[in-house]
Design an enzyme around this catalytic site. Structure first.
Site, PDB file in Angstrom:
ATOM      1  N   SER A  22       0.910  -1.135  -0.059  1.00 29.24           N
ATOM      2  CA  SER A  22      -0.105  -0.039   0.117  1.00 29.24           C
ATOM      3  C   SER A  22       0.820   1.259   0.031  1.00 29.24           C
ATOM      4  O   SER A  22       0.605   2.507  -0.492  1.00 29.24           O
ATOM      5  CB  SER A  22      -0.896   0.003   1.066  1.00 29.24           C
ATOM      6  OG  SER A  22      -0.169  -0.139   2.340  1.00 29.24           O
ATOM      7  N   ASP A  56       5.352  -7.209   3.180  1.00 31.01           N
ATOM      8  CA  ASP A  56       4.584  -7.400   2.099  1.00 31.01           C
ATOM      9  C   ASP A  56       5.513  -8.211   0.681  1.00 31.01           C
ATOM     10  O   ASP A  56       6.415  -7.562   0.419  1.00 31.01           O
ATOM     11  CB  ASP A  56       3.829  -6.474   1.379  1.00 31.01           C
ATOM     12  CG  ASP A  56       2.123  -6.847   1.469  1.00 31.01           C
ATOM     13  OD1 ASP A  56       1.895  -7.966   1.412  1.00 31.01           O
ATOM     14  OD2 ASP A  56       1.356  -5.740   1.258  1.00 31.01           O
ATOM     15  N   LYS A  78       3.873 -11.669   3.844  1.00 26.59           N
ATOM     16  CA  LYS A  78       2.470 -11.797   3.422  1.00 26.59           C
ATOM     17  C   LYS A  78       2.314 -11.706   2.055  1.00 26.59           C
ATOM     18  O   LYS A  78       3.171 -11.041   1.261  1.00 26.59           O
ATOM     19  CB  LYS A  78       1.507 -10.534   3.860  1.00 26.59           C
ATOM     20  CG  LYS A  78       0.344 -10.679   3.715  1.00 26.59           C
ATOM     21  CD  LYS A  78      -0.782  -9.640   4.071  1.00 26.59           C
ATOM     22  CE  LYS A  78      -0.433  -8.180   3.516  1.00 26.59           C
ATOM     23  NZ  LYS A  78      -0.886  -8.489   1.865  1.00 26.59           N
ATOM     24  N   GLU A 104      -9.776  -9.508   3.265  1.00 21.48           N
ATOM     25  CA  GLU A 104     -10.160  -8.074   2.803  1.00 21.48           C
ATOM     26  C   GLU A 104     -11.354  -7.840   2.101  1.00 21.48           C
ATOM     27  O   GLU A 104     -11.787  -8.633   1.108  1.00 21.48           O
ATOM     28  CB  GLU A 104      -9.001  -7.348   2.127  1.00 21.48           C
ATOM     29  CG  GLU A 104      -9.377  -5.762   1.758  1.00 21.48           C
ATOM     30  CD  GLU A 104      -7.814  -5.255   1.299  1.00 21.48           C
ATOM     31  OE1 GLU A 104      -7.863  -4.173   1.048  1.00 21.48           O
ATOM     32  OE2 GLU A 104      -6.973  -5.883   1.217  1.00 21.48           O
TER      33      GLU A 104
END
Length: 278
Positions: free
Chosen positions: A48, A86, A116, A185
């Site tokens: 993100s 990530d 992740k 999510e």
């Protein structure tokens, strides 16, 4: 009491407890050091950062070097908080060998405690290979931003029965492959509840309702720093963007008015030394 870093066994023990745990994002030492002063258990150095820090329109352009670059200062700023790095787009979809090599980099060079990655059954074989190689892996299903184009954009997933069943199957496949937790999510709350009940590992919800074992938010959203849009799933606990703009406007105006810097912000010198300059 000094903060103590959560371990993966402790994370798994949170499954099904009334007490929830939390994870938020950070990308620099300043924000990480703030989070370190709180009881928040996990930090995600998420891709993100592509949208919140680097100004991209999606997470896809984020590179391995970006993730590693931003993970290092977060680890320094929050040494007693569990750090998840990530896996960016392109770092694990070419081969298992690439995936393991890149995950190793995030942990060895970046200093993350775990990685992740996004996907369900399609990445289960990659997850299994990583776990067998000693890499702690967190899963991510539902809205997967890296492949949002295939999903029709940033939309709620699992809204019909067939799609919901697919999510449950994906979650089970990831659990079998060895993930220690799964981010869920943007799925309907009842679907997230079913997924949570089906698994023996924790679910971590972001836009997935109150039934998950943990809650996740992007810090810039939570603090009201990123103001281009506010997703429905976000609760703003502050409006720091406005406060920062107000502060900068005050600095500008006080400079124009001659109010800043005042005597208390300036340095002097001995009178005799000053006279010698004239």
């Amino acid at each position: 009491m000094a903060k103590v870093k959560m371990t993966i066994p402790q994370c798994k023990e949170m499954k099904g407890k009334t007490e929830k745990f939390t994870m938020i994002t950070a990308y620099d030492v300043l924000l990480a050091s703030v989070i370190e002063k709180t009881p928040i258990e996990m930090i995600l150095v998420g891709d993100s950062l592509g949208m919140t820090v680097l100004g991209y329109n999606s997470t896809v352009p984020v590179t391995m070097d970006d993730i590693i670059h931003h993970t290092k200062p977060v680890v320094k700023g929050a040494p007693n908080t569990f750090i998840v790095g990530d896996m960016p787009f392109g770092s694990y979809n070419a081969s298992v060998e690439d995936a393991i090599r890149n995950a190793n980099r995030i942990m060895k060079e970046g200093g993350a405690d775990a990685i992740k990655l996004e996907g369900g059954k399609n990445v289960a074989h990659i997850v299994e290979a990583m776990v067998n190689g000693g890499i702690p892996v967190m899963g991510h299903i539902g809205l997967t931003p890296q492949t949002a184009g295939q999903l029709g954009g940033f939309k709620v997933q699992g809204k019909d029965a067939e799609a919901a069943k697919q999510l449950i199957e994906d979650a089970k496949a990831l659990e079998k492959a060895g993930v220690f937790a799964i981010v869920v999510e943007c799925v309907p709350a009842p679907v997230a509840k079913l997924i949570t009940e089906e698994l023996s590992i924790p679910t971590m919800g972001i836009g997935a309702g109150p039934y998950c074992d943990a809650q996740v938010l992007v810090t810039q959203d939570l603090l009201g720093m990123f103001d281009r849009f506010v997703p429905k799933m976000v609760k703003q606990y502050a409006q720091l963007n406005k406060q920062m703009v107000d502060a900068l406007n005050s600095f500008y105006q006080e400079t124009q008015d001659g109010v800043f810097p005042g005597p208390e912000h300036s340095f002097g010198m001995k009178e005799e030394d000053l006279k010698r300059l004239y």
